[in-house]
Structure formats: structure tokens, C-alpha cells
Design a protein around this motif. Structure first.
Motif, PDB file in Angstrom:
ATOM      1  N   ASP A 103      34.031  37.552  34.264  1.00 33.36           N
ATOM      2  CA  ASP A 103      34.183  38.965  33.895  1.00 33.36           C
ATOM      3  C   ASP A 103      35.228  39.021  32.792  1.00 33.36           C
ATOM      4  OD1 ASP A 103      33.379  41.781  35.694  1.00 33.36           O
ATOM      5  OD2 ASP A 103      34.728  41.933  33.966  1.00 33.36           O
TER       6      ASP A 103
ATOM      7  N   ASP B 265      24.559  41.803  36.002  1.00 38.16           N
ATOM      8  CA  ASP B 265      24.418  43.205  36.419  1.00 38.16           C
ATOM      9  C   ASP B 265      25.221  43.976  35.364  1.00 38.16           C
ATOM     10  OD1 ASP B 265      24.326  45.599  37.849  1.00 38.16           O
ATOM     11  OD2 ASP B 265      25.892  44.984  39.260  1.00 38.16           O
TER      12      ASP B 265
ATOM     13  N   GLN C 165      35.882  50.675  36.706  1.00 41.71           N
ATOM     14  CA  GLN C 165      36.265  50.983  35.317  1.00 41.71           C
ATOM     15  C   GLN C 165      36.026  52.456  35.010  1.00 41.71           C
ATOM     16  OE1 GLN C 165      33.579  47.966  33.846  1.00 41.71           O
ATOM     17  NE2 GLN C 165      35.258  46.570  33.345  1.00 41.71           N
TER      18      GLN C 165
ATOM     19  N   GLU D 200      26.555  40.942  23.079  1.00 36.65           N
ATOM     20  CA  GLU D 200      26.978  40.179  24.262  1.00 36.65           C
ATOM     21  C   GLU D 200      25.769  39.800  25.124  1.00 36.65           C
ATOM     22  OE1 GLU D 200      30.086  39.206  25.731  1.00 36.65           O
ATOM     23  OE2 GLU D 200      30.731  39.382  23.668  1.00 36.65           O
TER      24      GLU D 200
HETATM   25  C1  LIG Z   1      28.102  46.759  36.776  1.00 36.99           C
HETATM   26  S1  LIG Z   1      29.540  45.806  36.924  1.00 36.99           S
HETATM   27  C2  LIG Z   1      29.042  44.486  37.970  1.00 36.99           C
HETATM   28  C3  LIG Z   1      29.139  44.824  39.420  1.00 36.99           C
HETATM   29  C4  LIG Z   1      28.892  43.664  40.339  1.00 36.99           C
HETATM   30  N1  LIG Z   1      27.539  43.157  40.266  1.00 36.99           N
HETATM   31  C5  LIG Z   1      29.194  44.038  41.766  1.00 36.99           C
HETATM   32  O1  LIG Z   1      28.316  43.927  42.625  1.00 36.99           O
HETATM   33  O2  LIG Z   1      30.329  44.461  42.038  1.00 36.99           O
HETATM   34  C6  LIG Z   1      29.635  45.021  35.371  1.00 36.99           C
HETATM   35  C7  LIG Z   1      30.840  44.136  35.171  1.00 36.99           C
HETATM   36  O3  LIG Z   1      30.525  43.279  34.094  1.00 36.99           O
HETATM   37  C8  LIG Z   1      31.615  43.148  33.242  1.00 36.99           C
HETATM   38  N2  LIG Z   1      31.087  42.888  31.911  1.00 36.99           N
HETATM   39  C9  LIG Z   1      30.307  43.698  31.183  1.00 36.99           C
HETATM   40  N3  LIG Z   1      30.015  43.141  29.997  1.00 36.99           N
HETATM   41  C10 LIG Z   1      30.639  41.937  29.983  1.00 36.99           C
HETATM   42  C11 LIG Z   1      30.720  40.884  29.041  1.00 36.99           C
HETATM   43  N4  LIG Z   1      30.120  40.985  27.861  1.00 36.99           N
HETATM   44  N5  LIG Z   1      31.416  39.783  29.356  1.00 36.99           N
HETATM   45  C12 LIG Z   1      32.018  39.692  30.571  1.00 36.99           C
HETATM   46  N6  LIG Z   1      32.000  40.658  31.504  1.00 36.99           N
HETATM   47  C13 LIG Z   1      31.312  41.772  31.216  1.00 36.99           C
HETATM   48  C14 LIG Z   1      32.353  44.457  33.337  1.00 36.99           C
HETATM   49  O4  LIG Z   1      33.714  44.270  33.016  1.00 36.99           O
HETATM   50  C15 LIG Z   1      32.120  44.849  34.789  1.00 36.99           C
HETATM   51  O5  LIG Z   1      33.186  44.424  35.599  1.00 36.99           O
END
Ligand SMILES: C[S@@+](CC[C@H](N)C(=O)[O-])C[C@H]1O[C@@H](n2cnc3c(N)ncnc32)[C@H](O)[C@@H]1O
Length: 314
Positions: free
Chosen positions: A52, A100, A107, A216
Motif C-alpha cells: 500500500d 481492490d 482515507q 498506476e
Molecule cells: C479500496 S482500498 C483496499 C481495501 C482492502 N481490500 C480491504 O479489504 O481493506 C484501496 C487501498 O489501495 C491503496 N492504493 C491505491 N492505489 C495504490 C497504488 N497505486 N499503489 C499502492 N497502493 C494503492 C490505497 O492507499 C488504499 O489503502
């Protein structure tokens, strides 16, 4: 059980499609609140690498890792750096990877992160540490760039009007807070019949731009699929059409289908390169009515999955 703070979307479906096995090595590229990670670790005695870009998610991950000694490894970074991040730990092959996408409720619901037009906070919107903030963008990019961004990433039809209002206002006072920006947008766009707040589309566009989300995703799909062994699965949950379009096209190409190919038109299926994957979801899976009622965020979710073929078809 999910952690309070973020209700995982399509959790059972995503984990079932990932199909974790004993002894397997998996990647959760978007750890968030750890809902997916926990479910994967509970399903089979496997090892999970979790990425993350948000330091707060990494702290949650470190706490969760204590419950799974030697099985959960949490790495701070972006999913466009998967090969480097995992390679640095000697991980060069995976049995499965799941993404996901988007923001977590941790956030979105924290006003100090600046994602929400419903709560006042600094105009930030960064998921991670490094990039420019939303305020940096709103206060510096040209009017035409701003309009293009709102149109392309937010599908905002009033993009020119909003960009003009933003540029005119920032000449006297720069934007610093979410409510300040939302107020200016609302002053030039009337709510339509849908009841959606007029700031919704602009905030989505800014968030995608600040975090460079579309690039990304492209990089994450390319790099994770490269690491999958034969039989390895890639599972992606997306939340809006820009994301899903990238996933759909990538999957179609990996499965040897030309973009727009249809099973009703066999010639179009042969037009792509040799398939490396087979699609596990023809049409994307979506949340059922009960899940959407429990978690409105699931409304727009789409789940796609594919599996690396054992042998590349000639
Ligand atoms: C929808 S949440 C995931 C929730 C997780 N599946 C759960 O069950 O708790 C998306 C997460 O992905 C991270 N994220 C989004 N884009 C990202 C990237 N390009 N690189 C790393 N992390 C990323 C965000 O910071 C966020 O914490």
C-alpha cells in the motif's frame, strides 16, 4: 470479520476467484484496511505480500502481521513498482495477485486527508507521501489543463465553467480547503435531478490526477501478470468506468482477444496475440442487492479475474 473503518467490497467473490492454496505465494496490492488480506490468510496456510502506498495502511498491516507470524509481509510503495518492491525481497513468482482499487473508507472518511467534499479539511487527496497535493494542482495548472482533467477524469460536462471559476477565484485567493473548492464548484454548477453533489465529479477527477491512478493501474497489471506462474490468478476490483476500461482491455489482450472482440464474431477472437491467460469472468461480477444495501460503496464495483495458461497456445 472486517475491521471497522472499511467494509471490503466483493470480498468472498474476490477471494474465491484468487483461490489461495496451502504453501502458495500471493500479493494483495492494495492492503487498505486488510480485509482482503485477512480473508486470504484465513482461507489457506499461504504467504501473502501486501503493498500500500499509504503509511497508515502499512501501520495497520504491521499490526495484522503479528497475528500471522512469517506469513504476512507488508511493504510501503506503489503498485507501479511491484517488480522492484517484491524483487528487493527475492519474490520473483506469484500464485496469485489481487487489487481492490481506489480509496479506502479510512482515507475517505478522515477529513485531514482531504478526499471528501462533505467534510472540511486541507485540499490534499494524496494516498501516499510523495506527490503534489490537490491544492498544488488546483492552484497552478492552466485553465485548459484543468478543464481537460475535469472532463476526462470526472466526466464533468461543466468542466470549462468550473475551470474558469477556479482560475478566476485563485487570482485573488488560492485554494486551501476542500469546502472552499466545493463551494466554488457549487456556485457555478446546479445540482441535477440525480441529487448527486455537483462537486462529486470534480473531486473524483482531482483524486485520480493527484495519485496518477490510471497509470498506476496499467503498470500494476503488467507487472503482476508477469510474476504469475502457470495457473496463477489475477483478480481486480474496480470502481469506475475509467478503471474498468483499463482492466477490461488488459485482460482481453492477455487472453488473446483483440480490443472489442466478441465471442459472436470468431474472427475477432483470433486477431490478438497468442493468449497467455484465460478469462475467469466473461462479464465482470458485481455486488448483489444485499451487499449494496449494506455497503453503498459496492454499487459501482466490478470484479474481473483471469488465470495464466499452463502452456501458451500456438
Ligand atoms: C479500496 S482500498 C483496499 C481495501 C482492502 N481490500 C480491504 O479489504 O481493506 C484501496 C487501498 O489501495 C491503496 N492504493 C491505491 N492505489 C495504490 C497504488 N497505486 N499503489 C499502492 N497502493 C494503492 C490505497 O492507499 C488504499 O489503502
Amino acid at each position: 470479520m472486517s475491521e471497522p473503518g472499511h467494509i471490503p467490497v466483493l470480498l468472498d467473490e474476490a477471494v474465491a476467484l484468487l483461490n489461495p492454496r496451502a504453501g502458495g505465494l500471493y500479493l494483495d496490492g492494495t492492503f487498505g484496511g486488510g480485509g482482503y488480506a485477512r480473508a486470504i490468510l484465513e482461507r489457506a496456510p499461504c504467504t501473502l505480500w501486501a503493498i500500500d502506498r499509504d503509511p497508515a495502511a502499512i501501520s495497520r498491516g504491521a499490526a495484522l502481521a503479528e497475528n500471522y507470524p512469517g506469513r504476512l509481509h507488508v511493504v510501503e510503495g506503489r503498485i507501479s513498482e511491484i517488480l522492484d518492491l517484491l524483487g528487493a525481497h527475492g519474490v520473483t513468482a506469484l500464485h496469485g495477485a489481487v487489487f481492490d482499487l481506489g480509496v479506502s473508507s479510512y482515507q475517505l472518511d478522515d477529513p485531514s486527508r482531504g478526499f471528501s467534499f462533505r467534510q472540511d479539511g486541507p485540499l490534499d487527496m494524496r494516498m501516499g507521501r510523495a506527490q503534489k497535493t490537490a491544492a498544488d494542482l488546483v492552484n497552478t495548472v492552466s485553465e485548459s489543463e484543468l478543464a481537460d482533467m475535469l472532463f476526462q477524469l470526472g466526466d464533468e460536462k461543466a468542466s470549462r465553467r468550473i475551470a474558469k471559476a477556479i482560475v478566476s477565484r485563485r487570482a485573488s485567493q488560492t485554494f486551501e480547503t476542500t469546502s472552499d473548492l466545493a463551494g466554488v464548484i457549487r456556485s457555478v454548477v446546479r445540482p441535477d435531478k440525480s441529487g448527486i453533489d455537483p462537486a462529486t465529479r470534480s473531486f473524483q477527477a482531482l483524486r485520480i490526477a493527484v495519485n496518477d491512478e490510471l497509470s498506476e493501474i496499467e503498470a500494476a497489471l503488467a507487472q503482476s501478470s508477469q510474476l504469475l506462474i502457470p495457473g496463477g490468478r489475477l483478480v481486480v476490483v474496480s470502481f469506475h468506468s475509467l478503471e474498468d476500461r483499463i482492466v477490461k482491455r488488459f485482460f482481453a489482450a492477455a487472453a488473446g482477444r483483440a480490443p472489442g472482440a466478441s465471442r459472436h464474431d470468431p474472427a475477432s477472437l483470433q486477431a490478438g496475440a497468442a493468449p497467455q491467460f484465460r478469462l475467469l469472468t466473461g462479464s465482470p461480477a458485481a455486488a448483489g442487492a444485499a451487499e449494496v444495501k449494506r455497503n453503498p460503496r459496492a454499487r459501482s464495483a466490478k470484479l474481473r479475474a483471469m488465470e495464466r495458461l499452463s502452456r501458451v497456445a500456438a
